[in-house]
Motif scaffolding. Structure first.
Motif, mmCIF file in Angstrom:
data_model
loop_
_atom_site.group_PDB
_atom_site.id
_atom_site.type_symbol
_atom_site.label_atom_id
_atom_site.label_comp_id
_atom_site.label_asym_id
_atom_site.label_seq_id
_atom_site.Cartn_x
_atom_site.Cartn_y
_atom_site.Cartn_z
ATOM 1 N N VAL A 168 0.850 -1.193 0.000
ATOM 2 C CA VAL A 168 0.000 0.000 0.000
ATOM 3 C C VAL A 168 0.888 1.247 0.000
ATOM 4 C CG1 VAL A 168 -1.821 1.243 1.226
ATOM 5 C CG2 VAL A 168 -1.757 -1.269 1.312
ATOM 6 N N ASN A 169 0.858 1.973 -1.105
ATOM 7 C CA ASN A 169 1.661 3.184 -1.278
ATOM 8 C C ASN A 169 0.816 4.394 -0.842
ATOM 9 O OD1 ASN A 169 3.145 5.326 -2.270
ATOM 10 N ND2 ASN A 169 3.042 4.692 -4.422
ATOM 11 N N LEU A 170 1.297 5.105 0.176
ATOM 12 C CA LEU A 170 0.507 6.246 0.682
ATOM 13 C C LEU A 170 0.771 7.529 -0.099
ATOM 14 C CD1 LEU A 170 0.664 5.696 4.562
ATOM 15 C CD2 LEU A 170 -0.912 4.755 2.862
ATOM 16 N N LYS A 171 1.746 7.494 -1.045
ATOM 17 C CA LYS A 171 2.071 8.684 -1.860
ATOM 18 C C LYS A 171 2.192 9.905 -0.940
ATOM 19 C CE LYS A 171 0.138 6.538 -5.925
ATOM 20 N NZ LYS A 171 -0.440 6.676 -7.239
ATOM 21 N N THR A 172 1.573 11.032 -1.319
ATOM 22 C CA THR A 172 1.518 12.171 -0.388
ATOM 23 C C THR A 172 0.056 12.472 -0.075
ATOM 24 O OG1 THR A 172 1.614 13.760 -2.218
ATOM 25 C CG2 THR A 172 3.695 13.214 -1.147
ATOM 26 N N ASN A 220 11.769 4.114 -9.029
ATOM 27 C CA ASN A 220 11.250 4.480 -10.355
ATOM 28 C C ASN A 220 9.724 4.400 -10.440
ATOM 29 O OD1 ASN A 220 11.846 5.348 -13.070
ATOM 30 N ND2 ASN A 220 11.208 3.328 -13.777
ATOM 31 N N HIS A 221 9.041 4.764 -9.350
ATOM 32 C CA HIS A 221 7.574 4.854 -9.463
ATOM 33 C C HIS A 221 7.223 5.831 -10.580
ATOM 34 C CE1 HIS A 221 3.394 5.769 -8.548
ATOM 35 N NE2 HIS A 221 3.364 4.585 -7.976
ATOM 36 N N SER A 222 6.094 5.630 -11.198
ATOM 37 C CA SER A 222 5.668 6.486 -12.312
ATOM 38 C C SER A 222 5.639 7.969 -11.923
ATOM 39 C CB SER A 222 4.281 6.033 -12.760
ATOM 40 O OG SER A 222 3.857 6.784 -13.837
ATOM 41 N N VAL A 253 4.497 -3.553 -12.827
ATOM 42 C CA VAL A 253 3.990 -2.857 -14.005
ATOM 43 C C VAL A 253 2.757 -2.042 -13.609
ATOM 44 C CG1 VAL A 253 2.569 -4.830 -14.824
ATOM 45 C CG2 VAL A 253 3.366 -3.095 -16.452
ATOM 46 N N GLU A 254 2.824 -0.736 -13.896
ATOM 47 C CA GLU A 254 1.728 0.173 -13.560
ATOM 48 C C GLU A 254 1.477 1.114 -14.744
ATOM 49 O OE1 GLU A 254 1.121 1.033 -9.087
ATOM 50 O OE2 GLU A 254 2.901 2.092 -9.689
ATOM 51 N N PRO A 255 0.448 0.853 -15.561
ATOM 52 C CA PRO A 255 0.141 1.788 -16.651
ATOM 53 C C PRO A 255 -0.270 3.144 -16.085
ATOM 54 C CG PRO A 255 -1.120 -0.268 -16.846
ATOM 55 C CD PRO A 255 -0.473 -0.270 -15.507
ATOM 56 N N LEU A 315 -3.903 4.487 -15.887
ATOM 57 C CA LEU A 315 -4.910 3.863 -15.011
ATOM 58 C C LEU A 315 -4.695 4.196 -13.536
ATOM 59 C CD1 LEU A 315 -5.264 0.286 -16.604
ATOM 60 C CD2 LEU A 315 -6.799 2.248 -16.855
ATOM 61 N N ILE A 316 -3.528 4.777 -13.215
ATOM 62 C CA ILE A 316 -3.230 5.079 -11.807
ATOM 63 C C ILE A 316 -4.245 6.085 -11.266
ATOM 64 C CG2 ILE A 316 -1.575 6.216 -10.274
ATOM 65 C CD1 ILE A 316 0.678 4.911 -11.830
ATOM 66 N N GLY A 317 -4.820 5.736 -10.125
ATOM 67 C CA GLY A 317 -5.747 6.642 -9.444
ATOM 68 C C GLY A 317 -7.125 6.721 -10.061
ATOM 69 N N THR A 318 -7.408 5.877 -11.057
ATOM 70 C CA THR A 318 -8.698 5.959 -11.749
ATOM 71 C C THR A 318 -9.768 5.077 -11.120
ATOM 72 O OG1 THR A 318 -8.124 4.145 -13.237
ATOM 73 C CG2 THR A 318 -7.566 6.397 -13.963
ATOM 74 N N GLY A 361 -0.035 -2.909 -10.684
ATOM 75 C CA GLY A 361 -0.743 -1.877 -9.939
ATOM 76 C C GLY A 361 -1.435 -0.913 -10.869
ATOM 77 N N ALA A 362 -2.314 -0.125 -10.296
ATOM 78 C CA ALA A 362 -3.137 0.918 -10.926
ATOM 79 C C ALA A 362 -4.602 0.519 -10.862
ATOM 80 C CB ALA A 362 -2.737 1.213 -12.376
ATOM 81 N N GLY A 363 -5.338 1.290 -10.094
ATOM 82 C CA GLY A 363 -6.791 1.120 -10.026
ATOM 83 C C GLY A 363 -7.268 -0.059 -9.214
ATOM 84 N N ILE A 364 -6.363 -0.725 -8.513
ATOM 85 C CA ILE A 364 -6.776 -1.926 -7.778
ATOM 86 C C ILE A 364 -7.386 -1.527 -6.427
ATOM 87 C CG2 ILE A 364 -5.857 -3.975 -6.584
ATOM 88 C CD1 ILE A 364 -4.111 -4.391 -9.041
ATOM 89 N N LEU A 416 0.456 -3.487 -6.198
ATOM 90 C CA LEU A 416 0.787 -2.180 -5.631
ATOM 91 C C LEU A 416 -0.493 -1.367 -5.717
ATOM 92 C CD1 LEU A 416 3.957 -0.517 -7.216
ATOM 93 C CD2 LEU A 416 3.392 -0.732 -4.806
ATOM 94 N N LEU A 417 -0.897 -0.750 -4.636
ATOM 95 C CA LEU A 417 -2.109 0.062 -4.720
ATOM 96 C C LEU A 417 -1.997 1.248 -3.772
ATOM 97 C CD1 LEU A 417 -4.287 -0.531 -2.108
ATOM 98 C CD2 LEU A 417 -3.953 -2.778 -3.086
ATOM 99 N N ALA A 418 -2.824 2.250 -4.027
ATOM 100 C CA ALA A 418 -2.739 3.464 -3.224
ATOM 101 C C ALA A 418 -4.127 3.988 -2.867
ATOM 102 C CB ALA A 418 -1.948 4.527 -3.974
ATOM 103 N N SER A 419 -4.805 4.617 -3.831
ATOM 104 C CA SER A 419 -6.019 5.371 -3.487
ATOM 105 C C SER A 419 -7.115 4.506 -2.888
ATOM 106 C CB SER A 419 -6.538 6.122 -4.720
ATOM 107 O OG SER A 419 -6.593 5.295 -5.854
ATOM 108 N N GLY A 420 -7.198 3.240 -3.293
ATOM 109 C CA GLY A 420 -8.257 2.365 -2.780
ATOM 110 C C GLY A 420 -8.206 2.211 -1.271
HETATM 111 O O1 LIG Z 1 0.520 4.189 -8.158
HETATM 112 C C1 LIG Z 1 -0.036 3.268 -7.593
HETATM 113 C C2 LIG Z 1 0.630 2.459 -6.551
HETATM 114 O O2 LIG Z 1 1.982 2.725 -6.484
HETATM 115 C C3 LIG Z 1 -1.421 2.917 -7.920
HETATM 116 O O3 LIG Z 1 -2.254 3.903 -7.447
HETATM 117 P P1 LIG Z 1 -3.822 3.624 -7.363
HETATM 118 O O4 LIG Z 1 -4.018 2.355 -6.575
HETATM 119 O O5 LIG Z 1 -4.374 4.827 -6.687
HETATM 120 O O6 LIG Z 1 -4.307 3.490 -8.778
#
Ligand SMILES: O=C(CO)COP(=O)(O)O
Length: 214
Positions: free
Chosen positions: A5-9, A84-86, A132-134, A137-140, A171-174, A192-196
């Motif tokens: 779980v990536n908390l980003k900022t 090297n996160h996107s 692999v994270e397109p 799709l990240i955060g969608t 990861g992305a959108g999971i 890998l997931l974040a916003s969810g």
């Molecule tokens: O960038 C991500 C995890 O590193 C993916 O983010 P989301 O789960 O919010 O799409």
């Protein structure tokens, strides 16, 4: 499955999310970990949760103002790091240097990449895993494992062709257990997931849903 779980900022309480991840980790066979901002690593690690950094720089001790030193991340309690996160892209030489810095400090490594071609290049650098994270799709909330299953399967093949020891995450959108199961069915060993989770009203409930089918 590994759920990172990536908390980003995001404006969440990193300790509260960490405690939720720790508590859910105790009730599942899945491996759970959380990646807070560098400034929050120590207090997140103090909760007992498996703690990862979001980035380390390709540097050693010395004159590197503003950089993140792998040894400091490890001293703060992290056991691994994203590279090297996107949202924190590096040049190829710097990805290589960051993997070496992380390994020097005893950190596990996950190198992120946008597509299967980059996954092959990342795997050649010898990390423990690639993800692999397109970016589109990240955060969608649209899960990569369902919206673009080919990219996950192709990433698994690309990594395997280079080094079968390198695990593949996606990861992305999971955000649901079904998304994680779909990722596993495509050959991914983790997500890998974040916003969810980080943006959920109830991160613990979101995590319980995620690991329920695992
Ligand atoms: O960038 C991500 C995890 O590193 C993916 O983010 P989301 O789960 O919010 O799409």
């Amino acid at each position: 499955m590994f759920v990172l779980v990536n908390l980003k900022t995001y404006p969440c309480d990193p300790v509260a999310v960490a405690e939720a991840v720790r508590d859910v980790d105790e009730s599942t066979d899945a491996r759970l970990a959380v990646a807070p901002q560098a400034a929050d690593l120590a207090r997140v690690a103090e909760t007992g949760v498996e703690t990862w950094a979001q980035h380390v720089d390709p540097i050693e001790h010395g004159s590197n103002t503003g950089h993140t030193l792998a040894e400091s991340v490890a001293d703060a309690g992290a056991v691994g790091t994203l590279i090297n996160h996107s949202e924190k892209r590096l040049k190829l030489a710097d990805i290589d240097g960051s993997v070496q810095a992380a390994e020097r400090a005893g950190l596990e490594t996950v190198v992120c990449a946008n597509n299967p071609e980059q996954i092959g290049a990342a795997a050649a650098l010898g990390p423990d895993a690639v993800a692999v994270e397109p970016p589109e799709l990240i955060g969608t909330g649209t899960p990569v494992s369902q919206a673009d299953p080919d990219i996950v399967e192709d990433a698994v093949e690309a990594a395997d062709n280079v080094d079968s020891e390198v695990s593949v995450l996606c990861g992305a959108g999971i955000s649901t257990g079904d998304d994680v199961v779909a990722a596993g069915d495509l050959g991914a060993e983790g997500v890998l997931l974040a916003s969810g989770v980080a943006k959920a009203d109830d991160p613990q409930a979101a995590l319980e849903d995620l690991v329920e089918p695992l």
